[in-house]
Design an enzyme around this catalytic site. Structure first.
Site: not given
Ligand code: ADP
Ligand code: ZN
Length: 651
Positions: A220, A222, A226, A441-442, A445
Site C-alpha cells: 500500500g 506510504p 502498514k 486567477h483564483e 477557478h
Molecule cells: P506505513 O508503514 O504504511 O508507511 P505507518 O504504519 O508508519 O505507515 O503509519 C504512520 C502513522 O500514521 C501511524 O503511526 C499512525 O499514527 C497513523 N496511521 C496510519 N494508518 C492508520 C490507521 N489505519 N489507523 C490509525 N492510525 C493510522
Molecule cells: Zn490555478
C-alpha cells in the site's frame, strides 16, 4: 522507536557480541603492550646516552680539575653534573654517576671545589604514586582511548562492524498496539486474524498438518498504517516484534546485508513465537533480472532472505511480514508459495475509514461540540492515516497556541489546509499588482466551477500564500465520496483547472507562470482520458498506457508506437483546447461577477463558499428559495476531492 526498545535490542545482541568483543579487547591489549615496550626501549636508549658511569677516582679527578657543576647524593649513587663551557654547548648534557666509597673527606673536597651538593630524599610513600603517574597512567590512557575509538568496529562484529544487524534490529517485547488502534483497514485485519491465532498456538496447526503462511506482504501507499498493522498483529498475539528496514540491509560492504539477514533470523528464532517485520522490502527484493544493472550486494542479501525463509521452522510460530509500496518491482522468487505468498492490501482509506482513523486519533484529544469528524473526513479524500493523525495533532497544537482547552472544528479545518498546502506564509506580502492577478486567477477557478453543472461546490477561496508554494487556492467539495468518475466530470475538472489562466487572459490580456500547476493537472487528466479510460473519439477503447508504481506517484508509462504517441498528444491538446475555450467563454459571459468577487477577495483575502455563492446570486438575481437549498448543501457537505489545491504557483 523508544529507548526501551533499543535497550531490549542491545540486550538481545550481547551474547552474540561477546566473542567479537573479546577479540577486540585482545587486539587492543597487544597494541598497548607494543607501545609500552617501545617507549621503555626509547627511555633506555636515552638514559644510556645521557648517563655514564665513571670510576670514583675519575670523579675525584673531575673535582680537582674543577669540572663539576653540582653533585647529588641519591639512593646508591652519586650523580655528577659536569660544568658546561659556554662556548661548546653540546646537544645534551651527559650526567655521570658513581657508587659510594667510604670517603669522609668528600664533603670537604666538594666545599673546596665550590661545588653545590645535596642529598635527595627518597620519598618511599609517593614512590608508588610516581610509578603509577609515569608508568601505568599513560598506558592506561592509551589503552582507554584505543578502546573507545575502536570499540564500535569490534562491536559490529568482524572488522568495521561488517556483518551484524545488531545496531539496527529493534525488538519490542510487547508492542502495546492492537487491532483497535488500526482503523479503516478491516479487510487487512481480517486476513491477519488467523495469523494471530496461529501465533497463539502454533502447535494446534502443526498437529493437524496444516501449513500456515510463513510470510505476508503488506502492500500500500506510504502512511496507510502498514507498520502499525504489523505491530498490532504482534500486540494481538502478544509476541515479540522484530523490525528492520530493507534499506538497513543494503550497505556499502558486500556481504553485510546477507549476514544481517542471517543474524535477524537467528535472533528471532530464539524468541519464537514472534514476528519479523521488514519495512521497505523492495530495497532488497528488487527483481534480479534487473535492467538497473547488477548489484551483487543486494542479490546476496535477497538470496539469503530467500534461503532463511525456506529454512525456518513454522511450527515454532515465526511469521515474517514485509511492507512495500512497489510490489511490482519485487523479485518473483519472493512471492512464491512458502515465502511471501500472501498479499494484504493496505490501501488509502475511504470515507468511513477516514472517519474511523480520525476517531482513533481524536480519542485522547479534548474537543468541543462544534467538532464533526465526518465533515473533516469528507474534506480529506485521498489523505492517508498518517496525514489524518498529523491533522488532529496540528489542530490540537493550534488550540493550545490559542490558549484554549478544547479543539474546535475551525482548528481542524485549518489543520487540513496546513497539511495539504502548508502553513500560512505571513511574511510573504504580495505586491498590489500580483495580488490582483492571483485574486482573479483564483476567482476564475471558483467561478468556472460554480457555472458548471455537476461540479464540486466551492468551500473556500484564499489568496494568503502558503509555505508549500501556493499563492492562493480554491478548496472544493464533492457532495459525497465518489469511486467512479464520468467523462463529463473529468471534462469539468479540466475546465475548472484552466479557469485560472482564462481569467488572467480575459482581465489582463497577459498570462503568468501561476498556472503551471493547473496545466499539469489538466494535462494529466486529459491524457488519462485518452490513454487509460477509452474516453476519446479518436482512439476509443484502447489501453495505451499502464500505470507503474500504483501506490506511489501512479506514474503512467506509454506502451504504444511513436506515431500513436504523437497522435495521443494531439488528442490531448484538442481536449485541453476545448476545455480552455469553454472556461474562457463562461468567464466572459460573467465578467461582472468575476470583477465583484475578485474585488471582494482582494479586500478580504479569504472568502468562504457561502459568501461566494451569496455574491454570485445577488448579481445574477437568483431567487431566494433555490438559494437556501444550495447554501444548505454547501454548508453541510464540505469536502475536498483528492485534496487538490488550485493554486497560483510561485515556481
Ligand atoms: P506505513 O508503514 O504504511 O508507511 P505507518 O504504519 O508508519 O505507515 O503509519 C504512520 C502513522 O500514521 C501511524 O503511526 C499512525 O499514527 C497513523 N496511521 C496510519 N494508518 C492508520 C490507521 N489505519 N489507523 C490509525 N492510525 C493510522
Ligand atoms: Zn490555478
Amino acid at each position: 522507536m523508544n529507548n526501551e526498545n533499543n535497550q531490549n535490542g542491545s540486550n538481545q545482541n550481547k551474547d552474540s557480541n561477546n566473542k567479537t568483543n573479546k577479540n577486540g579487547m585482545i587486539a587492543i591489549i597487544i597494541a598497548t603492550l607494543f607501545v609500552f615496550i617501545f617507549v621503555c626501549w626509547i627511555r633506555e636508549q636515552v638514559e644510556r646516552t645521557t648517563k655514564q658511569e665513571i670510576t670514583y677516582d675519575a670523579f675525584l679527578d673531575m673535582l680537582n680539575e674543577n669540572k663539576v657543576e653540582s653533585v647529588e647524593f641519591s639512593g646508591n649513587k652519586i650523580m655528577i653534573k659536569p660544568k658546561v663551557s659556554e662556548t661548546e654547548k653540546p646537544l645534551y648534557v651527559i650526567t655521570y654517576y658513581t657508587g659510594y666509597i667510604n670517603d669522609d673527606s668528600l664533603v670537604e673536597k666538594l666545599n673546596k671545589a665550590d661545588v653545590k651538593y645535596q642529598s635527595v630524599v627518597e620519598d618511599s610513600g609517593s614512590g608508588i604514586l610516581e610509578f603509577f603517574m609515569w608508568n601505568v597512567f599513560p598506558f592506561a590512557l592509551i589503552f582507554g582511548s584505543m578502546w573507545f575509538l575502536f570499540r564500535p568496529m569490534f562491536k559490529g562484529g568482524g572488522m568495521m562492524g561488517v556483518g551484524k544487524s545488531n545496531a539496527k534490529v529493534y525488538v519490542e517485547k510487547e508492542t502495546g498496539v492492537t487491532f483497535r488502534d488500526v482503523a479503516g483497514q478491516e479487510e487487512a485485519k481480517d486476513s491477519l486474524t488467523e495469523v494471530v491465532d496461529f501465533l497463539h498456538n502454533p502447535g494446534k496447526y502443526a498437529k493437524i498438518g496444516a501449513k500456515l503462511p510463513k510470510g505476508a506482504l503488506l502492500v500500500g501507499p506510504p502512511g496507510t498504517g502498514k507498520t502499525l498493522l504489523a505491530k498490532a498483529l504482534a500486540g494481538e498475539a502478544k509476541v515479540p516484534f522484530f523490525s528492520l528496514s530493507g534499506s538497513d540491509f543494503v550497505e556499502l560492504y558486500v556481504g553485510v546485508g546477507a549476514s544481517r539477514v542471517r543474524d535477524l533470523f537467528k535472533q528471532a528464532q530464539q524468541k519464537a513465537p514472534c514476528i519479523i517485520f521488514i519495512d521497505e522490502v523492495d530495497a532488497i527484493g528488487k527483481s534480479r533480472d534487473g535492467h538497473h544493472g547488477g548489484n551483487d550486494e543486494r542479490e546476496q542479501t535477497l538470496n539469503q532472505l530467500l534461503s532463511e525463509m525456506d529454512g525456518f521452522d513454522t511450527s515454532k510460530g515465526l511469521v515474517v511480514l514485509a511492507a512495500t509500496n512497489r510490489p511490482e518491482v519485487l523479485d518473483k522468487a519472493l512471492l512464491r508459495p512458502g515465502r511471501f505468498d500472501r498479499r494484504v492490501i493496505v490501501d488509502k482509506p475511504d470515507l468511513k475509514g477516514r472517519v474511523d482513523i480520525l476517531k482513533v486519533h481524536a480519542k485522547d484529544v479534548m474537543m468541543d461540540d462544534s467538532v464533526d469528524l465526518e465533515e473533516i473526513a469528507l474534506a480529506t479524500s485521498g489523505a492517508v492515516g498518517s496525514d489524518l493523525a498529523n491533522m488532529i495533532n496540528e489542530a490540537a497544537i493550534m488550540a493550545v497556541k490559542d490558549n484554549r482547552k478544547f479543539v474546535r472544528q475551525s482548528d481542524l479545518f485549518e489543520a487540513v489546509e496546513v497539511v495539504i498546502a502548508g502553513k500560512e506564509k505571513k511574511d510573504r506580502i504580495l505586491g498590489k499588482d500580483e495580488k490582483k492577478i492571483v485574486a482573479y486567477h483564483e476567482v476564475g477557478h471558483a467561478l468556472v466551477t460554480a457555472l458548471q453543472k455537476g461540479s464540486e461546490p466551492v468551500q473556500k477561496i484564499t489568496i494568503v500564500p502558503r509555505t508549500m508554494g501556493a499563492l492562493g487556492y480554491v478548496m472544493q467539495v464533492p457532495e459525497e465520496e465518489k469511486y467512479l468518475m464520468s467523462k463529463d466530470e473529468m471534462l469539468i475538472r479540466i475546465t475548472t483547472s484552466l479557469g485560472g489562466r482564462a481569467a488572467e487572459k480575459i482581465i489582463f490580456d497577459s498570462i503568468t507562470t501561476g498556472a503551471s500547476n493547473d496545466i499539469e493537472q489538466a494535462t494529466k487528466i486529459a491524457r488519462a482520458m485518452v490513454t487509460q479510460y477509452g474516453m476519446s473519439d479518436a482512439f476509443g477503447m484502447i489501453g495505451l498506457e499502464s500505470v507503474e508504481n500504483r501506490y506511489l506517484d501512479g506514474r503512467a508509462v506509454m506502451n504504444c508506437s511513436d506515431e500513436t504517441a504523437t497522435a495521443v498528444d494531439q488528442e490531448v491538446m484538442k481536449i485541453l483546447k476545448e476545455c480552455y475555450n469553454k472556461a474562457e467563454k463562461l468567464l466572459e459571459g460573467n465578467k461582472d461577477v468575476l470583477d465583484k468577487i475578485a474585488e471582494y477577495l482582494i479586500r478580504e483575502e479569504t472568502i468562504t463558499g457561502k459568501e461566494f455563492m451569496r455574491i454570485y446570486r445577488e448579481i445574477k438575481g437568483i431567487p431566494e428559495e433555490e438559494k437556501e437549498n444550495t447554501v444548505d448543501e454547501s454548508e453541510k457537505k464540505i469536502s475536498q476531492e483528492e485534496t487538490k489545491v488550485d493554486d497560483a504557483d510561485a515556481k
